[in-house]
Design an enzyme around this catalytic site. Structure first.
Site, PDB file in Angstrom:
ATOM      1  CB  SER A   1       7.146   6.786   6.406  1.00 48.50           C
ATOM      2  OG  SER A   1       8.054   7.546   7.139  1.00 48.50           O
TER       3      SER A   1
ATOM      4  CG  HIS B   1       9.131   4.324  10.849  1.00 47.46           C
ATOM      5  ND1 HIS B   1       7.935   4.976  11.002  1.00 47.46           N
ATOM      6  CD2 HIS B   1       9.659   4.789   9.686  1.00 47.46           C
ATOM      7  CE1 HIS B   1       7.743   5.797   9.979  1.00 47.46           C
ATOM      8  NE2 HIS B   1       8.770   5.701   9.166  1.00 47.46           N
TER       9      HIS B   1
END
Ligand SMILES: *[C@@H]1O[C@H](CO)[C@@H](O)[C@H](O)[C@H]1NC(C)=O
Ligand SMILES: *[C@@H]1O[C@H](CO)[C@@H](O)[C@H](O)[C@H]1NC(C)=O
Ligand SMILES: *[C@@H]1O[C@H](CO)[C@@H](O)[C@H](O)[C@H]1NC(C)=O
Ligand SMILES: *[C@@H]1O[C@H](CO)[C@@H](O)[C@H](O)[C@H]1NC(C)=O
Ligand SMILES: *[C@@H]1O[C@H](CO)[C@@H](O)[C@H](O)[C@H]1NC(C)=O
Length: 408
Positions: free
Chosen positions: A174, A381
């Site tokens: 990320s 995620h």
């Protein structure tokens, strides 16, 4: 400076920032006190304590950046090639550890013989000392760009110096990929120090990001920035003991308040089934996040969404003229990156949308491989580091790539 924690060493000193008060806590030893206790007791262990509890040799490295920030990296020393792991936003080196030795990547890499280095960005709970005693306003005046062009290079220089290796392998998740793109597009020389980068849920263009309220934030960005400045909000989401305890409690398997935990992960991240996160470790995960970042990091991301560009921090026309000699901030030129890369992308990831990844891919010149996780897998995620299926979906492919590099 480098503090060694061997098996026999029995004193670990650690700074914890609890509600803005810096407490000095000293721990005795290698976590023997925890042996035989259940997993919930990992809730309040920091990176070093987690590693010691599971009997991994651990080193703590203090690294000073060019602009005087003090960072801490943790190492599991091994004879193999160095691998650097870079965490996401508001997170720390803990993200590579909290699932325990059977599921978290740091242990698995060490078991496979790699020399594992866990990075911590400025401002998180491990890297939040202020040795120059600059004002809070000055200290927190950084966005992800500073993490990319100051923290990463200082840490890479340190690792290569200590290991006497010409290159290392980079693994980012990320924001840990965003800062990689920033570094490699702005500092050409660092491209030659990385043999391969594995980028989990790469985040650069975020036009299509699906964070709740992101459109509200984008529309009101100027006012929000002004508000934060007036109210002197510089740090956001600091590590907080009481909050962590609460967070761990509501996320316990049998908690009567578990609905709160489910809602949190559904609303913020789109996790439809809480069991997609490694359920029995959930209190350990939740008690370790958030762990601190600057408001400017968040504003920088929101700007990227609002302007639909992967660009440097926007100070407004007047200051942009001074800082960049142009009205709007320059874009990061990711086509200058020459590191061979593997992108690992999930089709349903809210924070790393397919169309945004296509924009990124169209500009990158050295993508070796894209691992695409199909919509049917429903991989969100956070699952890249905290998922119950992390071994088969992420860790095994990642270790394969590293083993192929090592055997080259
Ligand atoms: C720390 O642990 C060692 C044994 O590992 C023990 O001998 C020592 O007394 C302990 N020290 C403190 C301060 O608890
Ligand atoms: C596990 O540890 C936690 C925290 O130390 C404790 O509250 C809990 O009662 C323990 N559970 C069991 C089954 O031992
Ligand atoms: C490299 O490491 C050595 C110790 O191994 C240290 O004395 C030296 O200052 C380091 N150099 C840099 C540039 O970090
Ligand atoms: C900012 O807030 C003021 C009122 O406080 C409002 O008049 C203005 O429209 C807002 N600006 C934006 C861009 O929303
Ligand atoms: C990015 O760098 C390439 C190669 O030097 C150059 O051709 C291109 O114009 C640059 N793009 C931007 C947006 O600066």
């Amino acid at each position: 400076m480098n503090i060694l924690y061997g098996k026999k060493s029995w004193l670990v000193l650690f700074f914890l920032n609890i509600s803005g008060v810096t407490c000095f806590i000293s721990y005795n030893n290698t976590g023997k006190a925890n042996r035989g206790s259940n997993q919930s007791s990992d809730v309040f262990l920091n990176s070093v304590q987690l590693l010691q509890k599971y009997n991994y040799p651990t080193e703590e490295h203090v690294i000073i950046t060019k602009d005087g920030y003090k960072l801490r990296s943790f190492r599991i020393p091994r004879k193999g090639p160095p691998v650097m792991l870079v965490h996401g936003i508001g997170d720390t080196s803990d993200c590579w550890l909290v699932l325990g030795p059977k599921h978290s990547l740091a242990y698995l890499l060490a078991d496979a013989g790699f020399d594992v280095w866990l990075f911590n960005a400025r401002g998180n709970r491990y890297s939040n000392e202020n040795p120059r005693r600059i004002s809070q306003k000055q200290y927190w005046d950084f966005s992800y760009e500073e993490i990319g062009i100051l923290d990463l290079p200082a840490t890479i220089d340190h690792i290569l110096n200590i290991t006497r290796r010409p290159k290392l392998t980079y693994i980012g998740f990320s924001q840990g990929t965003t800062v990689f793109f920033v570094m490699c597009s702005m500092l050409a020389e660092y491209n030659s120090l990385i043999d391969h980068a594995i980028l989990l849920a790469p985040v650069a263009w975020i036009k299509h990001i699906k964070f709740p309220l992101i459109n509200f934030f984008s529309r009101n960005l100027e006012n929000l920035t002004l508000y934060a400045e007036n109210k002197k909000v510089y740090e956001v989401f600091p590590y907080n003991y009481k909050f962590s305890k609460f967070h761990a409690t509501v996320c316990r398997v049998n908690s009567p308040l578990r609905l709160l935990c489910e809602l949190e992960y559904y609303i913020q991240f789109g996790v439809k089934k809480l069991t997609n996160l490694l359920t029995d470790r959930l209190p350990v995960i939740t008690s370790h996040i958030p762990a601190g970042s600057s408001a400017k990091v968040f504003f920088h991301f929101i700007q990227g969404h609002a302007r639909k560009r992967f660009q440097r921090y926007d100070y407004g026309i007047e200051k942009n003229k001074k800082v960049y000699a142009s009205l709007s901030p320059p874009e990061y030129n990711v086509s200058l990156i020459s590191v061979p890369m593997t992108l690992v992308v999930s089709e349903i990831d809210w924070f790393c949308d397919k169309d945004d990844v296509d924009t990124l891919k169209s500009k990158l010149k050295t993508v070796d491989k894209v691992i695409n996780i199909k919509e049917s897998v429903q991989f969100t995620h956070l699952e890249f580091v905290y998922g119950s299926r992390v071994n088969t979906v992420i860790n095994e492919p990642v270790i394969n790539i590293l083993e192929n590099l090592r055997n080259k």
